[in-house]
Design a protein around this motif. Structure first.
Motif, mmCIF file in Angstrom:
data_model
loop_
_atom_site.group_PDB
_atom_site.id
_atom_site.type_symbol
_atom_site.label_atom_id
_atom_site.label_comp_id
_atom_site.label_asym_id
_atom_site.label_seq_id
_atom_site.Cartn_x
_atom_site.Cartn_y
_atom_site.Cartn_z
ATOM 1 N N GLN A 101 -11.936 -8.737 6.363
ATOM 2 C CA GLN A 101 -12.117 -7.731 5.306
ATOM 3 C C GLN A 101 -12.060 -6.491 5.739
ATOM 4 O O GLN A 101 -11.702 -5.564 5.017
ATOM 5 C CB GLN A 101 -13.556 -8.156 4.954
ATOM 6 N N GLN A 102 -12.191 -6.191 7.302
ATOM 7 C CA GLN A 102 -12.336 -5.136 7.699
ATOM 8 C C GLN A 102 -10.774 -4.578 7.743
ATOM 9 O O GLN A 102 -10.498 -3.060 7.584
ATOM 10 C CB GLN A 102 -12.679 -5.001 9.214
ATOM 11 N N TYR A 159 0.826 -1.133 -0.161
ATOM 12 C CA TYR A 159 -0.175 0.037 -0.133
ATOM 13 C C TYR A 159 0.841 1.215 -0.053
ATOM 14 O O TYR A 159 0.682 2.118 -0.826
ATOM 15 C CB TYR A 159 -0.969 0.005 1.256
ATOM 16 N N LYS A 191 -9.165 -5.578 -3.366
ATOM 17 C CA LYS A 191 -10.241 -6.518 -3.542
ATOM 18 C C LYS A 191 -10.118 -7.751 -2.868
ATOM 19 O O LYS A 191 -9.364 -8.374 -3.080
ATOM 20 C CB LYS A 191 -10.632 -6.773 -5.235
ATOM 21 N N CYS A 192 -11.206 -8.073 -1.953
ATOM 22 C CA CYS A 192 -11.079 -8.839 -0.997
ATOM 23 C C CYS A 192 -11.777 -10.242 -1.553
ATOM 24 O O CYS A 192 -12.742 -10.352 -2.293
ATOM 25 C CB CYS A 192 -11.804 -8.736 0.249
ATOM 26 N N GLU A 216 -10.012 -3.517 3.712
ATOM 27 C CA GLU A 216 -10.819 -2.199 3.545
ATOM 28 C C GLU A 216 -10.081 -0.889 4.240
ATOM 29 O O GLU A 216 -10.417 0.131 3.760
ATOM 30 C CB GLU A 216 -12.176 -2.479 3.720
ATOM 31 N N SER A 217 -9.528 -1.128 5.428
ATOM 32 C CA SER A 217 -9.051 0.065 6.184
ATOM 33 C C SER A 217 -7.850 0.606 5.366
ATOM 34 O O SER A 217 -7.500 1.689 5.703
ATOM 35 C CB SER A 217 -8.669 -0.464 7.496
ATOM 36 N N TYR A 218 -7.306 -0.120 4.506
ATOM 37 C CA TYR A 218 -6.010 0.363 3.615
ATOM 38 C C TYR A 218 -6.418 1.242 2.488
ATOM 39 O O TYR A 218 -6.391 2.458 2.349
ATOM 40 C CB TYR A 218 -5.154 -0.669 3.072
ATOM 41 N N SER A 219 -7.280 0.676 1.701
ATOM 42 C CA SER A 219 -7.623 1.336 0.164
ATOM 43 C C SER A 219 -8.728 0.375 -0.288
ATOM 44 O O SER A 219 -8.737 -0.727 -0.296
ATOM 45 C CB SER A 219 -6.485 1.479 -0.628
ATOM 46 N N SER A 220 -9.695 1.044 -0.964
ATOM 47 C CA SER A 220 -10.676 0.538 -1.644
ATOM 48 C C SER A 220 -10.129 -0.101 -3.074
ATOM 49 O O SER A 220 -10.753 -0.787 -3.518
ATOM 50 C CB SER A 220 -11.602 1.599 -2.329
ATOM 51 N N ASN A 221 -8.722 0.023 -3.226
ATOM 52 C CA ASN A 221 -8.299 -0.505 -4.536
ATOM 53 C C ASN A 221 -8.177 -2.061 -4.113
ATOM 54 O O ASN A 221 -7.799 -2.929 -5.173
ATOM 55 C CB ASN A 221 -6.833 0.104 -4.842
#
Length: 489
Positions: A149-150, A101, A160-161, A153-158
């Motif tokens: 997943q949390q 990231y 994809k889980c 997603e805390s890093y970036s919306s780029n």
């Protein structure tokens, strides 16, 4: 204090104990600040520590990003596909995700002299996959799987889980969703040193039940740890293939890499020792055409557990999984881990020496054959060599005698009205995988060799039309079979 001579002499003649650092407490990079961490007897301050780790991370990774090596280092990085990051929630994978990231998705933190001067991420899409292994323990998903997943997603919306389960390795629905070629439900039939593949007598079980049967059939705790690792690795590889990823990154640190190398060699995986550090895995969309390859890279292989722990502490990373189940406390992987971790505390340089020494090892001959179970190279003629050194034949034992518990009788010849097709896969397994299944079992409740479900990627391979039948020949039948080769008296 320690003495190199007479302990009764004056104190000035005593030799002081060597400090953990070589020269002084000052940072070896900036020469100004007081050091905060000692890395293999070299002192670094906090300000110099972060660029040091970033440079080592990028140097290991970026040399494998472009499809072909670039002569000019300043040419931009451009991958041929997407990126998949294996995330277990442990220390190594958490540091890896943070470095990706900050290095490729945060342009203002890129440093001068970067190999990718245009900035940006060299991969079109970045996927983060986690494998839930609670199915192997017959337990409910832990909080670490729920928080996966949390954290991503805390890093970036780029990012994809992708959430995977260990039982997906036996799920035909999942196999079809990722585009795998036609497969069927089959299982192992282990007869002494021979491993056959045939249709299961009961194919109505769920993938979770297949997984539990598979784990309980492994003969030793070492085999359990190795089996779970292989399933996780193959799930990530086929997921990367389905997402058209050119690279799969794993958070294996220098300490973890040394553990994997010694453990793999101890279990008979010395032929594929170089694949522990770097691997290029080719997959087939169908049974004829090879479409793409996935490069498996471990960018943290130059960073020890100590460096990763300091990075996580200073960056305040959340480690959602501190302990990971693999096998028992007395299996080879656990014993190797205890040895390497203890070695790293007192002699940190020796741990890096293990990885450097193993990276110089190579095989005399390359192999085009791949193991059906783990996808790694199969050494030619390994089964012939094993048969020469192993004495495990009970073919001459009277059928009325009782055989040892770990040895099964050869199956009776099938009747003409109930002929089953057997696919012998022994020659298509690597030495480590074959030994995993044929080792002398010491675990209670182990399934007796038959109806062991096989992963979907093993079932997807063709049977080559082989029909295997077994029966005991009499003296006259054996004489008739070799009559043409006998010389007249």
């Amino acid at each position: 204090m320690s003495s190199c001579g007479n302990p009764n002499v004056e104190g000035d003649s005593l030799m002081p104990k060597r400090p953990k650092y070589d020269r002084s407490k000052a940072c070896v990079k900036c020469k100004l600040n007081t050091g905060n961490i000692v890395i293999r007897h070299a002192v670094y301050c906090k300000e110099c520590f972060f660029p040091l780790i970033s440079i080592r991370f990028r140097r290991t990774l970026e040399s494998h990003v472009n499809p072909t090596p670039q002569l000019h280092r300043r040419k931009g990085l451009k991958a041929s596909g997407n990126l998949l990051v294996g995330f277990s929630g442990g220390l190594g994978s958490s540091v890896l995700l943070d470095l990706i990231y900050k290095t490729y998705l945060t342009p203002n933190e890129r440093q001068e002299g970067d190999q990718n001067p245009n900035g940006g991420c060299p991969w079109p899409n970045v996927f983060v996959a986690s494998v839930d292994i609670s199915g192997a323990l017959n337990a409910a998903p832990t909080s670490s799987n729920i928080n996966f997943q949390q954290v991503v997603e805390s890093y970036s919306s780029n990012f994809k889980c992708i959430s995977l389960k260990l039982e997906d390795a036996f799920d035909l629905i999942w196999w079809k969703e990722i585009g795998g070629y036609e497969s069927q439900t089959r299982g192992f039939d282990i007869v002494n040193e021979e491993i056959l593949l045939r249709a299961l007598s009961d194919d109505s079980s769920s993938p979770a039940e297949y997984l539990r049967t598979y784990i309980s059939s492994l003969p030793t705790s070492t085999a359990v740890a190795n089996g779970i690792q292989n399933l996780i690795r193959m799930l990530l590889l086929y997921t990367a293939a389905s997402k058209r990823c050119s690279h799969l990154l794993l958070g294996t640190s220098l300490t973890s890499l040394s553990i994997s190398l010694i453990s793999s060699i101890s279990q008979g995986g010395g032929y594929s020792v170089k694949e522990e550090a770097y691997e290029e895995w080719s997959y087939r969309k169908n049974q004829e055409t090879i479409n793409q390859s996935v490069r498996v890279i471990r960018p943290l292989r130059d960073l020890g557990t100590k460096e990763c722990a300091f990075w996580a502490w200073w960056c305040r990373l959340k480690i959602v999984r501190k302990h990971r189940y693999l096998g028992g406390r007395q299996d080879i992987a656990a014993l190797t881990r205890d040895f390497i971790v203890g070695l790293e505390k007192d002699y940190p340089s020796t741990v890096s020496a293990i990885a450097r020494t193993c990276s110089k090892l190579t095989t005399k001959e390359d192999s085009d054959a791949k193991c059906l179970m783990c996808g790694r190279p199969v050494q030619a003629g390994i089964q012939d060599w094993k048969h020469k050194i192993s004495i495990r034949s009970y073919s001459d034992v009277n059928t009325d005698d009782e055989l040892p518990q770990h040895v099964r009788r050869p199956p009776e010849a099938p009747q003409s009205q109930d002929i089953r097709a057997f696919d012998a896969i022994t020659s298509r397994l690597c030495y480590a995988c074959h030994t995993t299944w044929t080792s002398k079992g010491i675990r209670g409740g182990t399934t007796k060799g038959t109806d062991i479900p096989a992963p979907v990627w093993v079932n997807a391979h063709p049977t080559n039309g082989e029909l295997w039948t077994r029966k005991r020949l009499g003296v006259e039948e054996m004489h008739a079979a070799i009559a043409d080769s006998l010389l007249d008296p």
